[in-house]
Design a protein around this motif. Sequence first.
Motif, PDB file in Angstrom:
ATOM      1  N   GLY A 235       0.785  -1.217   0.000  1.00  0.00           N
ATOM      2  CA  GLY A 235       0.000   0.000   0.000  1.00  0.00           C
ATOM      3  C   GLY A 235       0.818   1.269   0.000  1.00  0.00           C
ATOM      4  N   ASP A 238       0.449   2.942  -4.858  1.00  0.00           N
ATOM      5  CA  ASP A 238      -0.795   2.485  -5.478  1.00  0.00           C
ATOM      6  C   ASP A 238      -0.463   1.283  -6.373  1.00  0.00           C
ATOM      7  N   GLU A 371     -11.584   2.815  -2.368  1.00  0.00           N
ATOM      8  CA  GLU A 371     -10.131   3.006  -2.338  1.00  0.00           C
ATOM      9  C   GLU A 371      -9.592   3.133  -0.926  1.00  0.00           C
ATOM     10  N   ASN A 372     -10.314   3.865  -0.078  1.00  0.00           N
ATOM     11  CA  ASN A 372      -9.810   4.094   1.277  1.00  0.00           C
ATOM     12  C   ASN A 372     -10.360   3.105   2.288  1.00  0.00           C
ATOM     13  N   ILE A 374     -10.643  -0.214   4.539  1.00  0.00           N
ATOM     14  CA  ILE A 374      -9.583  -0.938   5.250  1.00  0.00           C
ATOM     15  C   ILE A 374     -10.001  -2.380   5.471  1.00  0.00           C
ATOM     16  N   TYR A 393      -4.511   0.489  -2.723  1.00  0.00           N
ATOM     17  CA  TYR A 393      -4.379   1.791  -3.375  1.00  0.00           C
ATOM     18  C   TYR A 393      -3.740   2.839  -2.467  1.00  0.00           C
ATOM     19  N   LEU A 394      -3.882   2.649  -1.148  1.00  0.00           N
ATOM     20  CA  LEU A 394      -3.401   3.637  -0.193  1.00  0.00           C
ATOM     21  C   LEU A 394      -2.670   2.938   0.952  1.00  0.00           C
ATOM     22  N   THR A 397      -4.207   0.383   4.225  1.00  0.00           N
ATOM     23  CA  THR A 397      -5.565  -0.069   3.925  1.00  0.00           C
ATOM     24  C   THR A 397      -5.632  -1.593   3.901  1.00  0.00           C
ATOM     25  N   TYR A 421     -10.726   5.568  12.132  1.00  0.00           N
ATOM     26  CA  TYR A 421     -11.320   6.080  10.895  1.00  0.00           C
ATOM     27  C   TYR A 421     -12.826   5.795  10.885  1.00  0.00           C
ATOM     28  N   ARG A 424     -14.705   5.517   7.337  1.00  0.00           N
ATOM     29  CA  ARG A 424     -14.220   4.638   6.271  1.00  0.00           C
ATOM     30  C   ARG A 424     -14.713   3.218   6.515  1.00  0.00           C
TER      31      ARG A 424
END
Length: 546
Positions: A235, A238, A371-372, A374, A393-394, A397, A421, A424
Amino acid sequence: MKASDLFVKALEAEGVEYLFAIPGEENLDLLESLRHSQIRLIVTRHEQGAGFMAATYGRLTGKAGVCLATLGPGATNLVTAAAYAQLAAMPMVMITGQKPIKSSKQGQFQIIDVVDMMRPLTKFTRQIVSGDSIPSRIREAFRLAQEERPGATHLELPEDIAREDSNMSVLHPSMARRPTAEDKAVHAAAEAIRHARRPLLLVGAGANRKLTCKMLRQFIDKLGIPVVTTQMGKGVIDETDPHFIGNTALSDGDFVHRAIHAADLIINLGHDVVEKPPFFMRPGGPKVVHINFNSAQVDPVYFPQIEVVGDIANSLWQLKESLDVQSHWDFSDFQRIRDALITHIAEDADSDSFPIKPQRLVRDVRRVMPENGIIALDNGMYKIWFARNYPAYLPNTVLLDNALASMGAGLPSAMAARLVYPDRPVMAICGDGGFMMNSQELETAVRLKLDLVVLILRDDGYGMIKWKQAQMKFDDYGLDFGNPDFVAYARAYGAHGHRVNRTDELVPLIEQSIAAGGVHVIDVPVDYRDNDRILNNEIRERSQAL
């Protein structure tokens, strides 16, 4: 003021938000002081769950997570979490209680030497013997837990010390900057990269801790050097990027290992010896540039020729400014290997067979998670499939543990991620074996009103060990077990329980669970029968043919 009040004020000065705990009678003064604090007390159902949550909080924030237990069995139940944080470099401070040390009249009831027990598992462990020493002890515990290399620290607060009075004031964190690498070392590394023909970036756990992704992104964009990550480096870049080749999910023999063997220079970024080595150095092999916060730990298979020691992001920036694309660089072999790996990962990802195949499972989870979003992986066979097939992607995650690799951490880790988070989507992905090791934390998740999806990948056995058993040509023996009705089990805790009966039910069921909110447990039967064929024989044959 009362020493326990001073203790809590010192925690507040460190910016502590949560305290994950199972208090005992030796902690009652501290508990009363916490009652008047802004620190949120999270009572868990097992000390191990509290420790895993604190360690994951530290992993995600860079600030030490804090957990609390009583003496004796409460403290011993933190041992696994201590090792989990220490090996994986997650900043965590453990607090345990103790009987009075100045006038104890209870003999040895529940008393063991907790400080000595924690010594090999932590960076720092102390018994507090005076209320006046509380500010300095807490400051030191947090400083050491958070500085490179991060890890676990421990403080023991006896109940008679907690009741003392003290006139001391708290110590606030000092401003500190990590040192930068020496110019000569950066110059030597730049020269080696400049003269290489097939340089390759290998990103490990150390590069993921301090979120070096921005500078790594600029480095790759400017120079176009291909990159491979370890499991705990996953991660940082990307993974849909065309320069990304793959993740070293397997110990050896995968397509990414062919890329490593093809390189004549490896830029080893954030190498951490706790991870299985993705390559072995040998005389006459590729040159290795070690870029890390700390110098290399040399052993028979790792002895880098150049070391750039200092802040990783700054080292990357210095190298980026020193280098330009070289006309003799040749990345064609890497591109061919990347294409072959993508093709292989796509195979069986559309399979409708049931129980679900790991390839389809991974694809469906990636399809549903934003994408964000987890995912927090427990430890089992699926960890290899997600590390290899699931594009991150991040940073952070994909929460997986490739250090202690402890079962039972997936659910508590996901709960901590959701606290950090709250906006998310978070999913715990557990095998049936690992889930049952800390399944009681479902009650904690429900009580905290967390929005959380828990996938239980059910194969009614210890699948990873069965795979290893098959590799060694042993008979299938001793690794099967029964399971409860997971749907009824979830509902008994006040969570929502679901069972997948067809492969095409998984995606809509996850989507509905995320949208509905609350804690949702999904029982997913999984088919691991192709593990040996795909992850051993097929991969080796195809990669060696490249």
